[in-house]
Each structure stands twice: as structure tokens, then as C-alpha cells.
Design a protein around this motif. Sequence first.
Motif, PDB file in Angstrom:
ATOM      1  N   VAL A 120       1.228  -1.492  -0.077  1.00 16.96           N
ATOM      2  CA  VAL A 120       0.116   0.037  -0.257  1.00 16.96           C
ATOM      3  C   VAL A 120       1.022   0.823  -0.598  1.00 16.96           C
ATOM      4  CG1 VAL A 120      -1.890   1.058   1.066  1.00 16.96           C
ATOM      5  CG2 VAL A 120      -2.105  -1.098   0.905  1.00 16.96           C
ATOM      6  N   PRO A 121       0.743   1.924  -1.031  1.00 16.72           N
ATOM      7  CA  PRO A 121       1.304   3.352  -1.045  1.00 16.72           C
ATOM      8  C   PRO A 121       1.138   4.345  -0.058  1.00 16.72           C
ATOM      9  CG  PRO A 121       0.203   3.388  -2.952  1.00 16.72           C
ATOM     10  CD  PRO A 121      -0.282   1.730  -2.459  1.00 16.72           C
ATOM     11  N   THR A 122       2.449   4.696   0.670  1.00 14.46           N
ATOM     12  CA  THR A 122       2.095   5.734   1.446  1.00 14.46           C
ATOM     13  C   THR A 122       1.937   7.120   0.579  1.00 14.46           C
ATOM     14  OG1 THR A 122       4.976   6.074   1.588  1.00 14.46           O
ATOM     15  CG2 THR A 122       3.407   4.780   3.267  1.00 14.46           C
ATOM     16  N   GLY A 123       1.734   8.136   1.551  1.00 18.71           N
ATOM     17  CA  GLY A 123       1.268   9.755   1.411  1.00 18.71           C
ATOM     18  C   GLY A 123       2.912  10.198   0.810  1.00 18.71           C
ATOM     19  N   THR A 124       3.925   9.920   1.639  1.00 20.45           N
ATOM     20  CA  THR A 124       5.442  10.117   0.995  1.00 20.45           C
ATOM     21  C   THR A 124       5.724   9.615   0.272  1.00 20.45           C
ATOM     22  OG1 THR A 124       5.414  10.374   3.661  1.00 20.45           O
ATOM     23  CG2 THR A 124       7.502  10.011   2.795  1.00 20.45           C
ATOM     24  N   MET A 125       5.292   8.493  -0.129  1.00 17.01           N
ATOM     25  CA  MET A 125       5.997   7.592  -1.371  1.00 17.01           C
ATOM     26  C   MET A 125       5.649   8.915  -2.377  1.00 17.01           C
ATOM     27  SD  MET A 125       5.346   5.425  -3.591  1.00 17.01           S
ATOM     28  CE  MET A 125       5.467   4.723  -5.507  1.00 17.01           C
ATOM     29  N   LEU A 126       4.313   8.517  -2.449  1.00 13.22           N
ATOM     30  CA  LEU A 126       3.512   8.708  -3.803  1.00 13.22           C
ATOM     31  C   LEU A 126       4.043  10.993  -3.550  1.00 13.22           C
ATOM     32  CD1 LEU A 126      -0.118   8.306  -2.994  1.00 13.22           C
ATOM     33  CD2 LEU A 126       1.560   6.609  -5.117  1.00 13.22           C
ATOM     34  N   THR A 127       4.651  10.937  -2.890  1.00 11.88           N
ATOM     35  CA  THR A 127       4.885  13.479  -2.853  1.00 11.88           C
ATOM     36  C   THR A 127       6.261  12.800  -3.871  1.00 11.88           C
ATOM     37  OG1 THR A 127       3.116  13.779  -1.312  1.00 11.88           O
ATOM     38  CG2 THR A 127       5.676  14.885  -2.093  1.00 11.88           C
ATOM     39  N   GLY A 128       7.115  11.343  -2.599  1.00 11.52           N
ATOM     40  CA  GLY A 128       9.103  11.997  -3.198  1.00 11.52           C
ATOM     41  C   GLY A 128       8.702  11.779  -4.495  1.00 11.52           C
ATOM     42  N   THR A 129       8.129  10.166  -5.327  1.00  6.59           N
ATOM     43  CA  THR A 129       7.804  10.109  -5.901  1.00  6.59           C
ATOM     44  C   THR A 129       7.512  10.921  -7.396  1.00  6.59           C
ATOM     45  OG1 THR A 129       6.508   7.424  -5.761  1.00  6.59           O
ATOM     46  CG2 THR A 129       6.412   8.155  -8.134  1.00  6.59           C
ATOM     47  N   ALA A 130       6.445  11.985  -7.077  1.00  6.98           N
ATOM     48  CA  ALA A 130       5.854  12.875  -7.976  1.00  6.98           C
ATOM     49  C   ALA A 130       6.916  13.823  -7.662  1.00  6.98           C
ATOM     50  CB  ALA A 130       4.733  13.114  -7.364  1.00  6.98           C
ATOM     51  N   ILE A 131       8.362  13.867  -7.682  1.00  4.14           N
ATOM     52  CA  ILE A 131       9.213  14.784  -7.518  1.00  4.14           C
ATOM     53  C   ILE A 131       9.837  14.243  -8.878  1.00  4.14           C
ATOM     54  CG2 ILE A 131      10.616  16.231  -6.140  1.00  4.14           C
ATOM     55  CD1 ILE A 131       8.331  16.079  -3.676  1.00  4.14           C
ATOM     56  N   VAL A 132      10.721  13.244  -7.789  1.00  3.34           N
ATOM     57  CA  VAL A 132      11.547  12.217  -8.659  1.00  3.34           C
ATOM     58  C   VAL A 132      11.274  12.524 -10.110  1.00  3.34           C
ATOM     59  CG1 VAL A 132      12.536  10.714  -8.986  1.00  3.34           C
ATOM     60  CG2 VAL A 132      12.054  10.970  -7.022  1.00  3.34           C
ATOM     61  N   VAL A 133       9.636  12.240 -10.845  1.00  2.72           N
ATOM     62  CA  VAL A 133       9.299  11.638 -12.233  1.00  2.72           C
ATOM     63  C   VAL A 133       9.105  13.191 -12.427  1.00  2.72           C
ATOM     64  CG1 VAL A 133       7.187  11.270 -13.360  1.00  2.72           C
ATOM     65  CG2 VAL A 133       7.829   9.891 -11.101  1.00  2.72           C
ATOM     66  N   SER A 134       9.019  14.226 -11.427  1.00  3.93           N
ATOM     67  CA  SER A 134       8.686  15.157 -12.529  1.00  3.93           C
ATOM     68  C   SER A 134      10.748  16.046 -12.932  1.00  3.93           C
ATOM     69  CB  SER A 134       7.748  16.218 -11.756  1.00  3.93           C
ATOM     70  OG  SER A 134       6.727  16.590 -11.254  1.00  3.93           O
ATOM     71  N   ALA A 135      11.069  15.840 -11.937  1.00  5.92           N
ATOM     72  CA  ALA A 135      12.508  16.242 -12.080  1.00  5.92           C
ATOM     73  C   ALA A 135      13.096  15.650 -13.858  1.00  5.92           C
ATOM     74  CB  ALA A 135      13.631  16.232 -10.958  1.00  5.92           C
ATOM     75  N   GLY A 136      12.714  14.013 -13.279  1.00  4.97           N
ATOM     76  CA  GLY A 136      13.356  13.182 -15.052  1.00  4.97           C
ATOM     77  C   GLY A 136      12.895  13.893 -15.957  1.00  4.97           C
ATOM     78  N   ILE A 137      11.692  14.377 -16.412  1.00  2.07           N
ATOM     79  CA  ILE A 137      10.911  14.394 -17.337  1.00  2.07           C
ATOM     80  C   ILE A 137      11.301  15.441 -17.486  1.00  2.07           C
ATOM     81  CG2 ILE A 137       8.587  15.333 -18.146  1.00  2.07           C
ATOM     82  CD1 ILE A 137       7.351  13.171 -16.557  1.00  2.07           C
ATOM     83  N   PHE A 138      11.659  16.840 -16.443  1.00  7.53           N
ATOM     84  CA  PHE A 138      12.280  17.910 -16.995  1.00  7.53           C
ATOM     85  C   PHE A 138      13.469  17.877 -17.925  1.00  7.53           C
ATOM     86  CE2 PHE A 138      14.480  21.997 -16.259  1.00  7.53           C
ATOM     87  CZ  PHE A 138      13.659  22.882 -16.652  1.00  7.53           C
ATOM     88  N   VAL A 139      14.263  16.800 -17.559  1.00  8.30           N
ATOM     89  CA  VAL A 139      15.955  16.838 -17.869  1.00  8.30           C
ATOM     90  C   VAL A 139      16.050  16.484 -18.950  1.00  8.30           C
ATOM     91  CG1 VAL A 139      18.068  15.501 -17.551  1.00  8.30           C
ATOM     92  CG2 VAL A 139      16.981  16.478 -15.184  1.00  8.30           C
ATOM     93  N   ILE A 140      14.527  14.943 -19.519  1.00 12.37           N
ATOM     94  CA  ILE A 140      14.195  14.363 -20.927  1.00 12.37           C
ATOM     95  C   ILE A 140      14.327  15.771 -21.667  1.00 12.37           C
ATOM     96  CG2 ILE A 140      13.446  13.016 -22.248  1.00 12.37           C
ATOM     97  CD1 ILE A 140      12.933  11.452 -19.886  1.00 12.37           C
ATOM     98  N   TYR A 141      13.172  16.746 -21.205  1.00  9.62           N
ATOM     99  CA  TYR A 141      12.951  17.578 -22.601  1.00  9.62           C
ATOM    100  C   TYR A 141      14.002  18.854 -22.338  1.00  9.62           C
ATOM    101  CZ  TYR A 141      10.764  22.583 -23.106  1.00  9.62           C
ATOM    102  OH  TYR A 141      10.557  23.923 -23.654  1.00  9.62           O
TER     103      TYR A 141
END
Length: 308
Positions: free
Chosen positions: A271-292
Motif C-alpha cells: 500500500v503506497p504511503t503519502g510520503t512515497m507518492l509525494t517523493g515519486t511525483a517530485i522525482v518523475v517531474s524532475a526526470g521529465i524536465f531533464v529529458i525535455y
Amino acid sequence: MDFKSPDPMKGILLKVASVVVFLCMSTLIKAAGKDIPAGQITFLRSAFAMVPILAFLAMHGQLRDAFRTTDILGHFRRGFVGILAMGFGFYGLVHLPLPESIALGYALPLFTVIVAAVVLKERVGIYRWTAVLVGLAGVGIISWPRLTLFREGGFGSSEAMGALAMLAFGVLGSCAMVLVRKLVQTERTPTIVLYFSLFASLFSLATLPFGWVDLGWTGLVMMTLAGFCGGIAQILLTSSYRYADVSTIAPFEYTSIVLGLIVGYVLFDDVPTGTMLTGTAIVVSAGIFVIYREHRLNLQRRAELRHG
């Protein structure tokens, strides 16, 4: 495996298919259990991955050419670093919830920017450095609950060691990616894929004296299928780059987190925690920006070359 006529939709579909098959591989490895040493997992995954890879190359008449190389030492270095990264990654996979291990794995492109700047002396602007720092903050948010001393077992718990292993995977994996960037300057893609599987099998086989376990028929079947999935996914991933630019299809890597959340919940009660989902959203956003940013910089370089 030369680049074919652009067909972005086909490239995207192949990329998503590779994500699904890689997730099947991860699920099989995790289901096989925590008691299998990382070296044994790595050997079985690498050895059985060679079966579909060799079959694919033979079907396309590329098998003989794939063994031809002008940089065997480069393949050796990439294989050694890559196998270390893979071992740490598999350890983290079996000791962490599936979505969490996938999310921490997203740190790899962030570390790649750092390693490329240090080793290859690539110029990294303020935008990408900012994205990397933000992304690493997201990694910290995901990892901290596992690493805190206030949890039972503290830093010595299996989950804490799993989180540290995934961070090691990110660092070593980024080093392997930099080595691949050097290899692609002189080596063909089939050659790079084939020699990595070959060296990965040989290096991981060296862990046999340190204690492998009896898998039983069920475990052996799972690990065999995991290896096949790994090889098939690699073929799909490599094929996807023949039809579209990396910047077009790379963001679809992040579909794995959605699929991982579903599989983790259904099969492993993760079961995902709020902390895990928040951190994941940040990492994914940063990764997509790097790709861009990489995409924009590539366009600028091409324009500069055209105008001499």
C-alpha cells in the motif's frame, strides 16, 4: 538495428511494451523470494536473457556481426559496472515494496547527469542542475522513512538496506550509462547488448562460491521466465529507439510506476504511503524536465551543425 523511418507511435508502443515486460520480470524476481542471493538472481536473469537476444539476432541475420567488436575492454568495463548496478537493484527490489523500488530506480537519469558532467565534462546548465537537485530531494523523501533510526532495526533493517541498495543502483547504473555513451561511438547496438549479457553472466557466476541456494522447481521456473522477460524487454526497448527519438519515448518509462502500484497492491499487498507518492511525483517531474532539456539542447546542437 539501424534507425528506420520515423514512426513515433510505433516507437511509443514498443517502449510501453518493454516497460510492461520489464515489470513482469521484476514481479517474477520479487515473487521468487528474498532468500535468493543477488548474485544468483543476476546470473539467472542475464544467462536466460541471452536466449531471446541470440534468437532475435539470428532471425535478423545479425548474430555473426554482433560478436565483432573493436573495444572488448570497453565492454568488459561496462559489464563489470553494469553487473554491480544490477545486483544492487535486484537486492533493493526483493527487500522493498515494488512501487518504492521502481520509484527509487527513477533516480538513475538524475545521477547520469552528474556523472556525465564529472566524467565526460558535459556542460550542464542551471536548469538541469536545478532539476537534478529537486529530483534528489524527492529521492530523499522516498528513502528517509526506510533509513530513519527511529524505525525498528534502524539502518540495519532489510528495508533500509534495500533503500541504500537502490541508491547504489542509481549511482552505478549512471556510471554504466556513461560507459555506454562511449561505446556507441564505435560499437553497434546489438554488439553492446550481446556483450553486456555475456559479461554479466560471467561476472555473476563468480558469486557461486559465496553461497547460492536451491531454488526448487517453482523458483527455477520463475527465474527462467524472468530472464526471458529481461531479454525480450531489452529487444523491445532497443527496437523502440529505431522509430523515434529518445526524448519522444523516454517519458513513457514512467508508466511503470502506475503499473507497479497496481501489481504491488494486488500481488504483494504493498500500500503506497503519502510520503512515497509525494517523493515519486517530485522525482518523475524532475526526470521529465531533464529529458525535455536534453531534447532542447539536442535541437540546438543540430541547428548549430547545420549552420556551421
